[in-house]
Design a protein around this motif. Structure first.
Motif, PDB file in Angstrom:
ATOM      1  N   ASP A  95       3.108 -10.388   4.208  1.00  6.97           N
ATOM      2  CA  ASP A  95       3.438  -9.988   2.885  1.00  6.97           C
ATOM      3  C   ASP A  95       2.292  -9.717   1.747  1.00  6.97           C
ATOM      4  OD1 ASP A  95       3.578 -12.576   2.485  1.00  6.97           O
ATOM      5  OD2 ASP A  95       5.014 -12.495   0.993  1.00  6.97           O
ATOM      6  N   ILE A  96       1.217 -10.865   1.738  1.00  6.04           N
ATOM      7  CA  ILE A  96       0.230 -10.842   1.061  1.00  6.04           C
ATOM      8  C   ILE A  96      -0.738  -9.932   1.170  1.00  6.04           C
ATOM      9  CG2 ILE A  96      -1.988 -12.247   0.359  1.00  6.04           C
ATOM     10  CD1 ILE A  96       0.020 -14.698   0.212  1.00  6.04           C
ATOM     11  N   ILE A  97      -0.946  -9.671   2.729  1.00  6.54           N
ATOM     12  CA  ILE A  97      -2.049  -8.359   3.198  1.00  6.54           C
ATOM     13  C   ILE A  97      -1.422  -7.278   2.737  1.00  6.54           C
ATOM     14  CG2 ILE A  97      -2.885  -7.447   5.156  1.00  6.54           C
ATOM     15  CD1 ILE A  97      -3.863 -10.077   4.700  1.00  6.54           C
ATOM     16  N   ASP A  98      -0.054  -7.014   2.940  1.00  4.54           N
ATOM     17  CA  ASP A  98       0.591  -5.779   2.429  1.00  4.54           C
ATOM     18  C   ASP A  98       0.623  -5.504   0.839  1.00  4.54           C
ATOM     19  OD1 ASP A  98       1.460  -5.166   5.111  1.00  4.54           O
ATOM     20  OD2 ASP A  98       3.268  -5.837   4.642  1.00  4.54           O
ATOM     21  N   ALA A  99       0.549  -6.549   0.011  1.00  2.79           N
ATOM     22  CA  ALA A  99       0.136  -6.391  -1.565  1.00  2.79           C
ATOM     23  C   ALA A  99      -0.840  -6.172  -1.732  1.00  2.79           C
ATOM     24  CB  ALA A  99       0.875  -7.784  -2.078  1.00  2.79           C
ATOM     25  N   LEU A 100      -1.987  -6.664  -1.007  1.00  6.39           N
ATOM     26  CA  LEU A 100      -3.434  -6.376  -1.224  1.00  6.39           C
ATOM     27  C   LEU A 100      -3.743  -4.776  -1.279  1.00  6.39           C
ATOM     28  CD1 LEU A 100      -5.158  -9.203   0.517  1.00  6.39           C
ATOM     29  CD2 LEU A 100      -5.042  -8.894  -1.959  1.00  6.39           C
ATOM     30  N   VAL A 101      -3.172  -4.091  -0.386  1.00  6.15           N
ATOM     31  CA  VAL A 101      -3.286  -2.674  -0.488  1.00  6.15           C
ATOM     32  C   VAL A 101      -2.180  -1.726  -0.954  1.00  6.15           C
ATOM     33  CG1 VAL A 101      -4.760  -3.119   1.641  1.00  6.15           C
ATOM     34  CG2 VAL A 101      -2.268  -2.674   2.173  1.00  6.15           C
ATOM     35  N   ASP A 102      -1.179  -2.465  -1.826  1.00  2.00           N
ATOM     36  CA  ASP A 102      -0.179  -1.672  -2.361  1.00  2.00           C
ATOM     37  C   ASP A 102      -0.606  -1.528  -3.583  1.00  2.00           C
ATOM     38  OD1 ASP A 102       2.188  -0.976  -3.646  1.00  2.00           O
ATOM     39  OD2 ASP A 102       3.238  -2.413  -2.549  1.00  2.00           O
ATOM     40  N   ASP A 103      -0.604  -0.181  -4.221  1.00  2.00           N
ATOM     41  CA  ASP A 103      -0.809   0.402  -5.501  1.00  2.00           C
ATOM     42  C   ASP A 103      -0.037   0.197  -6.567  1.00  2.00           C
ATOM     43  OD1 ASP A 103      -3.307   1.665  -4.401  1.00  2.00           O
ATOM     44  OD2 ASP A 103      -2.437   3.327  -4.430  1.00  2.00           O
ATOM     45  N   THR A 104       1.076  -0.549  -6.140  1.00  2.00           N
ATOM     46  CA  THR A 104       2.198  -0.626  -7.060  1.00  2.00           C
ATOM     47  C   THR A 104       1.999  -2.005  -7.335  1.00  2.00           C
ATOM     48  OG1 THR A 104       4.100  -1.265  -5.545  1.00  2.00           O
ATOM     49  CG2 THR A 104       3.776   1.002  -6.256  1.00  2.00           C
ATOM     50  N   VAL A 105       1.146  -2.988  -6.670  1.00  2.00           N
ATOM     51  CA  VAL A 105       1.178  -4.624  -7.133  1.00  2.00           C
ATOM     52  C   VAL A 105      -0.043  -4.690  -8.120  1.00  2.00           C
ATOM     53  CG1 VAL A 105       0.610  -6.692  -6.033  1.00  2.00           C
ATOM     54  CG2 VAL A 105       2.266  -5.324  -4.784  1.00  2.00           C
ATOM     55  N   THR A 106       0.211  -5.116  -9.151  1.00  2.00           N
ATOM     56  CA  THR A 106      -0.989  -5.664  -9.992  1.00  2.00           C
ATOM     57  C   THR A 106      -1.599  -6.858  -9.617  1.00  2.00           C
ATOM     58  OG1 THR A 106       0.364  -4.885 -11.832  1.00  2.00           O
ATOM     59  CG2 THR A 106      -1.309  -6.303 -12.591  1.00  2.00           C
ATOM     60  N   LYS A 107      -3.053  -6.554  -9.487  1.00  2.00           N
ATOM     61  CA  LYS A 107      -3.810  -7.686  -9.023  1.00  2.00           C
ATOM     62  C   LYS A 107      -4.767  -8.132 -10.109  1.00  2.00           C
ATOM     63  CE  LYS A 107      -3.127  -5.419  -5.128  1.00  2.00           C
ATOM     64  NZ  LYS A 107      -2.642  -3.859  -5.016  1.00  2.00           N
ATOM     65  N   TRP A 108      -4.888  -9.645 -10.183  1.00  2.00           N
ATOM     66  CA  TRP A 108      -5.808 -10.066 -11.340  1.00  2.00           C
ATOM     67  C   TRP A 108      -6.786 -11.136 -10.728  1.00  2.00           C
ATOM     68  CZ3 TRP A 108      -5.046  -8.492 -16.433  1.00  2.00           C
ATOM     69  CH2 TRP A 108      -3.668  -8.233 -16.686  1.00  2.00           C
TER      70      TRP A 108
END
Length: 108
Positions: A60-73
């Motif tokens: 789920d973290i790998i997927d979130a890294l490439v998901d444009d809808t997830v905000t990364k800080w």
């Protein structure tokens, strides 16, 4: 729980001198690795994955890294973005999509 936001901090290794050659050459090095991957999901507690000792990031973290809808800080976001991009290309090429455009003659 859907990941909406991630705060990320990395510890990395490369034999390339980042001060001399820059972050792209540093991350492109054959021996570049992310040693520690610290992440807070949705402002939750920080979890540190020791990739150097065999920990694996959850899917789920790998997927979130490439998901444009997830905000990364990240404190040094440019460094983290470049390092994570090269790391994903190396370890998860099926997940990584280039930032490039079709007209890019270099293809990188």
């Amino acid at each position: 729980m859907k990941i909406q936001e991630m705060s990320i901090d990395l510890e990395t290794y490369s034999d390339v001198d980042i001060k001399k050659d820059g972050v792209y050459k540093y991350a492109e090095a054959d021996n570049f690795e992310i040693l520690l991957f610290a992440v807070s999901i949705n402002n939750g507690p920080v979890v540190v994955y020791d990739l150097a000792c065999g920990d694996v990031l959850p899917e789920d973290i790998i997927d979130a890294l490439v998901d444009d809808t997830v905000t990364k800080w990240a404190f040094n976001a440019v460094f983290e973005r470049i390092c994570i991009s090269y790391w994903l290309k190396k370890h998860y090429p099926d997940k990584f999509e280039s930032y490039s455009i079709p007209e890019d003659t270099v293809g990188n």
